[in-house]
Design a protein around this motif. Structure first.
Motif, PDB file in Angstrom:
ATOM      1  N   ILE A  21       0.829  -1.206   0.000  1.00  0.00           N
ATOM      2  CA  ILE A  21       0.000   0.000   0.000  1.00  0.00           C
ATOM      3  C   ILE A  21       0.863   1.255   0.000  1.00  0.00           C
ATOM      4  O   ILE A  21       0.618   2.193  -0.762  1.00  0.00           O
ATOM      5  N   PHE A  22       1.895   1.275   0.841  1.00  0.00           N
ATOM      6  CA  PHE A  22       2.764   2.449   0.918  1.00  0.00           C
ATOM      7  C   PHE A  22       3.507   2.675  -0.389  1.00  0.00           C
ATOM      8  O   PHE A  22       3.707   3.823  -0.801  1.00  0.00           O
ATOM      9  N   ARG A  23       3.920   1.588  -1.056  1.00  0.00           N
ATOM     10  CA  ARG A  23       4.603   1.728  -2.347  1.00  0.00           C
ATOM     11  C   ARG A  23       3.648   2.277  -3.405  1.00  0.00           C
ATOM     12  O   ARG A  23       4.021   3.114  -4.219  1.00  0.00           O
ATOM     13  N   LEU A  24       2.398   1.813  -3.381  1.00  0.00           N
ATOM     14  CA  LEU A  24       1.401   2.284  -4.341  1.00  0.00           C
ATOM     15  C   LEU A  24       1.045   3.747  -4.114  1.00  0.00           C
ATOM     16  O   LEU A  24       0.695   4.470  -5.048  1.00  0.00           O
ATOM     17  N   MET A  25       1.149   4.194  -2.848  1.00  0.00           N
ATOM     18  CA  MET A  25       0.812   5.575  -2.519  1.00  0.00           C
ATOM     19  C   MET A  25       1.911   6.545  -2.923  1.00  0.00           C
ATOM     20  O   MET A  25       1.712   7.762  -2.885  1.00  0.00           O
ATOM     21  N   GLY A  26       3.073   6.026  -3.311  1.00  0.00           N
ATOM     22  CA  GLY A  26       4.141   6.891  -3.803  1.00  0.00           C
ATOM     23  C   GLY A  26       5.262   7.051  -2.805  1.00  0.00           C
ATOM     24  O   GLY A  26       5.101   6.834  -1.607  1.00  0.00           O
ATOM     25  N   LYS A  27       6.434   7.461  -3.333  1.00  0.00           N
ATOM     26  CA  LYS A  27       7.632   7.629  -2.508  1.00  0.00           C
ATOM     27  C   LYS A  27       7.670   9.018  -1.918  1.00  0.00           C
ATOM     28  O   LYS A  27       7.615  10.007  -2.633  1.00  0.00           O
ATOM     29  N   THR A  68      -9.367   0.596   1.275  1.00  0.00           N
ATOM     30  CA  THR A  68     -10.284   1.729   1.098  1.00  0.00           C
ATOM     31  C   THR A  68      -9.558   3.047   1.394  1.00  0.00           C
ATOM     32  O   THR A  68      -9.681   4.026   0.647  1.00  0.00           O
ATOM     33  N   LEU A  69      -8.779   3.079   2.474  1.00  0.00           N
ATOM     34  CA  LEU A  69      -8.011   4.272   2.813  1.00  0.00           C
ATOM     35  C   LEU A  69      -7.010   4.609   1.711  1.00  0.00           C
ATOM     36  O   LEU A  69      -6.818   5.777   1.365  1.00  0.00           O
ATOM     37  N   MET A  70      -6.377   3.573   1.169  1.00  0.00           N
ATOM     38  CA  MET A  70      -5.408   3.791   0.091  1.00  0.00           C
ATOM     39  C   MET A  70      -6.090   4.417  -1.127  1.00  0.00           C
ATOM     40  O   MET A  70      -5.571   5.368  -1.725  1.00  0.00           O
ATOM     41  N   LEU A  71      -7.272   3.911  -1.490  1.00  0.00           N
ATOM     42  CA  LEU A  71      -7.988   4.434  -2.646  1.00  0.00           C
ATOM     43  C   LEU A  71      -8.420   5.884  -2.417  1.00  0.00           C
ATOM     44  O   LEU A  71      -8.342   6.727  -3.326  1.00  0.00           O
ATOM     45  N   LEU A  76      -7.508  11.588  -3.553  1.00  0.00           N
ATOM     46  CA  LEU A  76      -7.200  12.948  -3.096  1.00  0.00           C
ATOM     47  C   LEU A  76      -5.898  13.456  -3.711  1.00  0.00           C
ATOM     48  O   LEU A  76      -5.750  14.646  -3.989  1.00  0.00           O
ATOM     49  N   ALA A  77      -4.936  12.531  -3.936  1.00  0.00           N
ATOM     50  CA  ALA A  77      -3.663  12.917  -4.552  1.00  0.00           C
ATOM     51  C   ALA A  77      -3.882  13.395  -5.986  1.00  0.00           C
ATOM     52  O   ALA A  77      -3.252  14.352  -6.434  1.00  0.00           O
ATOM     53  N   VAL A  78      -4.786  12.712  -6.706  1.00  0.00           N
ATOM     54  CA  VAL A  78      -5.099  13.120  -8.089  1.00  0.00           C
ATOM     55  C   VAL A  78      -5.741  14.501  -8.095  1.00  0.00           C
ATOM     56  O   VAL A  78      -5.396  15.370  -8.899  1.00  0.00           O
ATOM     57  N   ILE A  79      -6.697  14.730  -7.176  1.00  0.00           N
ATOM     58  CA  ILE A  79      -7.348  16.041  -7.071  1.00  0.00           C
ATOM     59  C   ILE A  79      -6.318  17.109  -6.727  1.00  0.00           C
ATOM     60  O   ILE A  79      -6.326  18.216  -7.273  1.00  0.00           O
TER      61      ILE A  79
END
Length: 217
Positions: A21-27, A68-71, A76-79
């Protein structure tokens, strides 16, 4: 003994899930985490602890909320990438602590930042004399960015975006004592007609830096 193996298994599974999840959320470095990032990470940590302690409860009851939190975070990151107003709402904005060699105490009071904090962060940048600083900016991450005075001219400068994502930043134009009419004329003179196509534009030391949005071209 069986419970011990169950707990170990859950720890390994949750570790793998959180890592993915942390990797998918970005560095991002710890110092660059936003308030929203910290909230998400703390919530996930709490969920993992509860799932390990209450090992009778199915793991899906923990993994589903984590995903769900990751999504939500990715959405929110895209927005945030598309909207500067949303970014400022979520992360706040940098604060100019030292402006052209002058400490702005009014801004320091607004963000509850004192001289001890300032001097400590300057020392961490190997700056022992506050008089050597032309600009000091407290970033949204809490880190202090410092631009030292040029030894010859005794001045310094830093990049201020005049256009971001096709939108003119009027407050930044005020900082450089320019107006929108001046900016448009200068850009047109250089062959840049469509401001909406410009993703980033700055004016520093008498020179423009202009970058176009490849996705719109």
């Amino acid at each position: 003994m069986e419970n011990v193996f169950v707990i170990i298994g859950r720890v390994l599974i949750l570790y793998a899930v959180i890592f993915i999840i942390f990797r998918l959320m970005g560095k991002r470095e710890i110092g660059e985490l936003s308030v929203l990032d910290l909230v998400v990470f703390i919530m996930m940590g709490e969920m993992a602890v509860i799932a390990i302690e209450q090992h009778e409860d199915p793991l899906a009851h923990t993994i589903i909320p984590m995903v769900t939190l990751m999504l939500i975070q990715l959405g929110l990151a895209v927005i945030s990438l598309k909207s500067r107003k949303f970014r400022r709402l979520m992360d706040g904005k940098p604060t100019l602590i030292i402006n052209k060699g002058k400490v702005d105490e009014k801004e320091m009071k607004k963000i509850r930042y004192n001289f001890d904090d300032l001097l400590m962060q300057l020392r961490q940048k190997d700056i022992t004399n506050i008089g050597d600083v032309e600009f000091a900016i407290l970033e949204t991450s809490g880190e202090l960015s410092v631009i030292k005075k040029d030894k010859k001219t005794k001045t310094g400068s830093y990049t201020i975006p005049l256009i971001l994502n096709g939108k003119i930043q009027t407050e930044h134009l005020d900082e450089v004592n320019k107006d929108e009419s001046w900016l448009r004329k200068e850009l047109e003179r250089r062959g840049h007609q469509d401001i909406e196509q410009i993703s980033f534009c700055s004016f520093q030391d008498g020179k423009f830096f202009i970058d176009y949005d490849d996705l719109k071209s």
